[in-house]
Design a protein around this motif. Structure first.
Motif, PDB file in Angstrom:
ATOM      1  N   LEU A 145       0.844  -1.200   0.000  1.00 25.11           N
ATOM      2  CA  LEU A 145       0.000   0.000   0.000  1.00 25.11           C
ATOM      3  C   LEU A 145       0.881   1.252   0.000  1.00 25.11           C
ATOM      4  CD1 LEU A 145      -3.186   0.801   1.919  1.00 25.11           C
ATOM      5  CD2 LEU A 145      -1.197   2.221   2.413  1.00 25.11           C
ATOM      6  N   THR A 177      -6.056   2.830  -6.325  1.00 24.39           N
ATOM      7  CA  THR A 177      -7.224   2.498  -5.506  1.00 24.39           C
ATOM      8  C   THR A 177      -8.090   3.726  -5.235  1.00 24.39           C
ATOM      9  OG1 THR A 177      -5.782   0.923  -4.385  1.00 24.39           O
ATOM     10  CG2 THR A 177      -7.942   1.291  -3.416  1.00 24.39           C
ATOM     11  N   THR A 234      -2.610   0.149  -4.316  1.00 27.72           N
ATOM     12  CA  THR A 234      -2.449  -1.139  -3.645  1.00 27.72           C
ATOM     13  C   THR A 234      -2.116  -2.193  -4.695  1.00 27.72           C
ATOM     14  OG1 THR A 234      -4.817  -1.625  -3.833  1.00 27.72           O
ATOM     15  CG2 THR A 234      -4.090  -0.632  -1.782  1.00 27.72           C
TER      16      THR A 234
END
Lengths: 499, 499
Positions: free
Chosen positions: A260, A289, A324
């Motif tokens: 992430l 994301t 991500t």
């Protein structure tokens, strides 16, 4: 320049409006032009039935206990309900609805009560059916990522449960600590992960709902592909509890990403925000994301009222990007190359990036906590709008000009990736005149730009009367026919959506 | 072992059945137990109206011209329609339906006529409304990726149009060269990209449909988020033309990936297929576009009948993996690491991978052309089933055992990523007795494994009578109420879905 003006207005705002935080809102029925429907009032004989069904402990009739069910999260609306029922099972919901339908008692289904348009807040004396005790996870197919649970499960609890099993819920939003999945589904909640995972119409594999007459509809299939008959579950996704009460949900969850990254950027103009967005899609589409924008007045609000701090100083616009993926090294390389390229092309002025979860959470606070700061800024008229990206921020500029000194803060933030902006207008205090000054003007402007007056919040109570601006007469007619077919006595969530 | 048995049976099959290829199917009304509904017959006065509306050139009444509209793609069904109408606009569709509804003429809406369950094939003398001349692209918002077009656009044409603009259609299927987007939407087509891009309920942003009474419903919003009122467009996604005729569609398209890799693997068992799938999700989830399985008898069929060749020799199972992403180097590294790891763990026995588009297409042929080879294999009973992955191939084993020497080939291939298997049973020729031997047995087995008897093909004509196996009486009742509300005279696509 813009920012300086906002700041000046704000200084005044802060001083004057801080005391409004814990004010008690008036009854909605007194503040708004609304007439009670032809329903019966709850009487002793009805209470006796509910007591026999649920026992004393799951019926609330004490007015102080009812406060949180009668008053919305923003503390702008107040219902006059005298009773909250807390079923634990589908069967109990079915019996309650059968009874209410027979006795013509209006009902207000309620999940976490975190909505922004009063969709779950009673208006008059509706019987509140709270799903908060329906909070069990029924099953998880870990390999397939299919979670089945009761409607009252809190979103954050579900995501934490999944996190321990290497999965992630496809929905995430600021209210996750309180909102319930049944409410999320009933309102077709959008939030922060739509860009990557799509919406609930795509991710809800199945659901169970109870019709107004108590009939239980079992659409609880758990297949990604299932073309056996009409896809009727969608009638309950986004109809805000007016067609039935969602009792169970099966959701396609995704594998929890291993890597992430969150970047926080400062930009000179909204044009630069758009250029950065297109570049991000080009360079790292498969790991993108979230792509969120925050304007300077929004950032000023959240940092000054909630004691947060921008990690990069002050800019006219900020962008929060989350990526991500499955490969830490690849993702980091993509993000860094993207940022270098953006700096080189002068899309961005400054930026910071982190791969550490705690730091990433800190950055997300700046975006997610903005609505919490509304409370310290007087009365905030809130709008949740979809716009073609070319007009995305134009509406904020328009409204700022239109409001002039009637507002101390006109500001916008939201999900660029979905074309969804949250536009707020802060004023000293609520007045019907101010509301009439803003609405329907803002909706006319939205329509002029081919926008939608509700992106993800729904129509609820506050926007219901503007439905005709978005839907053709033929569509509204079909909506009415569907409502009539599903709920002929109109007991389900009256005064909402279709009025 | 399995493969040898199949091969032996096949040699016989090839000899005996080849002549069946261009056979003329019997009338469906004679082959199946079905009674004509209480509709009027098309008469001269009706023809005169259609002529005045469309002109002679857009009305087909010559029976030889009607052949392709009356006979399904598999050449198993034959309708007895006497007329095909070819509207060009929504207004024309509206006028046709208004007229047919008034005169109680049954209607069969038809797109590319590529369906596998007879959903678009007339059964008796329904008026065929073909959308093939409604093939214009209305608009493309390149930045937002929103394509709006008429219902008759052929899927491949749309994807090629998008390819030139750096975009990709979220739907892909074997019939792409003929199927039309209106039919895709009406049947909620699944196909090869669901794993990556999700289904049409998530990707169709808006649509326009005409009701049985001619009323045009404009749901043509182009927002990723739009919560203004009931989400009624979903009534038309997957209801197979029984609730209205889809005339326009707005679809969220994605950025065309810069990098593509296709791997083709040989495996020892279905357990190894599953292990490889889970590993692929772990290692490269964000770039995994398709994960397809082909069993040995399927591969034997497609290679022997269509003169294709396995690039890796013979194995009990084959897996086709496609990845797409924004970074060629990263993707290649991920794919190679994944394959090395699979070899090391003995998940796979052999494999080949390519990043060249022409070679990738060649590999895809092996999977996409299997249905084309059905025609050379006698009469093929086709099933399109969703199953939990643990039972995914068990049903094929079950059916192979159940059929014994009644079938010369029982085989399965499909989309592991969506839990969707295409299971076929090849026999010498169609007979009602053979059909009764297979059905509903296969559906009972499917139900025993918690599967769905139609994953992506729909119920159409061939599966409609098994609806009660998948839906509760309450759901079927609601479906009937919806149908009654939308189409009280029942003119739209009778004998399909709900019978």
């Amino acid at each position: 320049m813009l920012k300086n003006v906002s700041r000046a207005l704000l200084r005044e705002g802060r001083k004057v409006y801080k005391h409004k935080l814990h004010s008690k809102p008036n009854f909605t029925k007194n503040n708004y032009d609304v007439v009670r429907g032809n329903y019966n009032y709850v009487e002793e004989e009805h209470l006796n039935y509910f007591r026999s069904l649920l026992g004393e402990s799951r019926i609330f009739t004490d007015l102080s206990d009812l406060e949180k069910y009668n008053v919305d999260w923003n503390r702008y609306l107040r219902g006059a309900s005298q009773i909250v029922l807390k079923p634990k099972t589908t069967e109990e919901v079915s019996k309650i609805l059968t009874f209410c339908n027979h006795h013509r008692l209006a009902v207000s289904p309620q999940g976490g009560h975190t909505g922004m348009v009063g969709g779950a807040t009673p208006v008059f004396d509706e019987v509140i059916i709270s799903t908060e005790l329906m909070n069990e996870i029924i099953s998880l197919d870990e390999k397939a990522g299919i979670l089945t649970c009761l409607a009252g499960c809190v979103l954050q609890n579900l995501d934490e449960y999944l996190a321990e099993r290497n999965l992630i819920f496809p929905l995430d939003l600021g209210a996750k600590g309180s909102c319930q999945i049944g409410g999320n589904v009933s309102t077709n909640a959008g939030g922060l992960r739509v860009l990557k995972y799509g919406n609930l119409h795509g991710n809800v594999l199945g659901l169970e709902a109870v019709q107004a007459n108590g009939v239980v509809l079992d659409f609880l299939t758990c297949h990604k592909k299932d073309n056996t008959g009409y896809h009727l579950k969608h009638l309950f996704i986004g109809s805000e509890g007016t067609l039935g009460v969602v009792t169970k949900v099966a959701v396609q969850c995704k594998l929890r990403p291993k890597s992430l990254h969150v970047a926080f950027l400062g930009l000179q103009s909204f044009d630069k925000v758009l250029q950065t967005f297109y570049k991000a899609k080009q360079d790292m589409d498969e790991i993108l994301t979230a792509f969120e924008v925050i304007d300077a007045p929004s950032m000023d609000l959240v940092t000054s009222k909630l004691e947060l701090e921008s990690p990069i100083g002050d800019y006219p616009f900020y962008v929060l990007i989350e990526t991500t993926g499955s490969n830490e090294e690849h993702d980091e390389e993509k993000v860094n190359q993207f940022l270098e390229s953006c700096l080189k092309k002068h899309h961005i002025l400054n930026g910071t990036v982190t791969g550490e979860i705690s730091k990433a959470r800190g950055i997300w606070q700046l975006r997610e906590k903005i609505p919490e700061a509304f409370k310290y800024d007087g009365y905030v008229f809130m709008y949740d709008i979809s716009l073609p990206l070319d007009h995305y921020y134009k509406l904020v500029d328009d409204m700022r000009e239109y409001m002039g000194d009637k507002s101390h803060r006109v500001y916008g933030f939201g999900h660029i990736g979905d074309g969804n902006i949250h536009l707020q207008i802060s004023v000293k205090e609520f007045s019907p005149e101010m509301k009439s000054f803003i609405e329907p003007y803002i909706f006319h402007q939205t329509k002029k730009y081919n926008g939608s007056i509700s992106a993800e919040h729904g129509m609820g109570f506050l926007k219901a009367k503007y439905l005709h601006m978005m839907k053709t007469p033929e569509t509204i007619n079909l909506m009415k026919n569907v409502k009539q077919m599903m709920d002929p006595n109109g007991i389900l969530n009256p005064y909402k959506v279709l009025v």
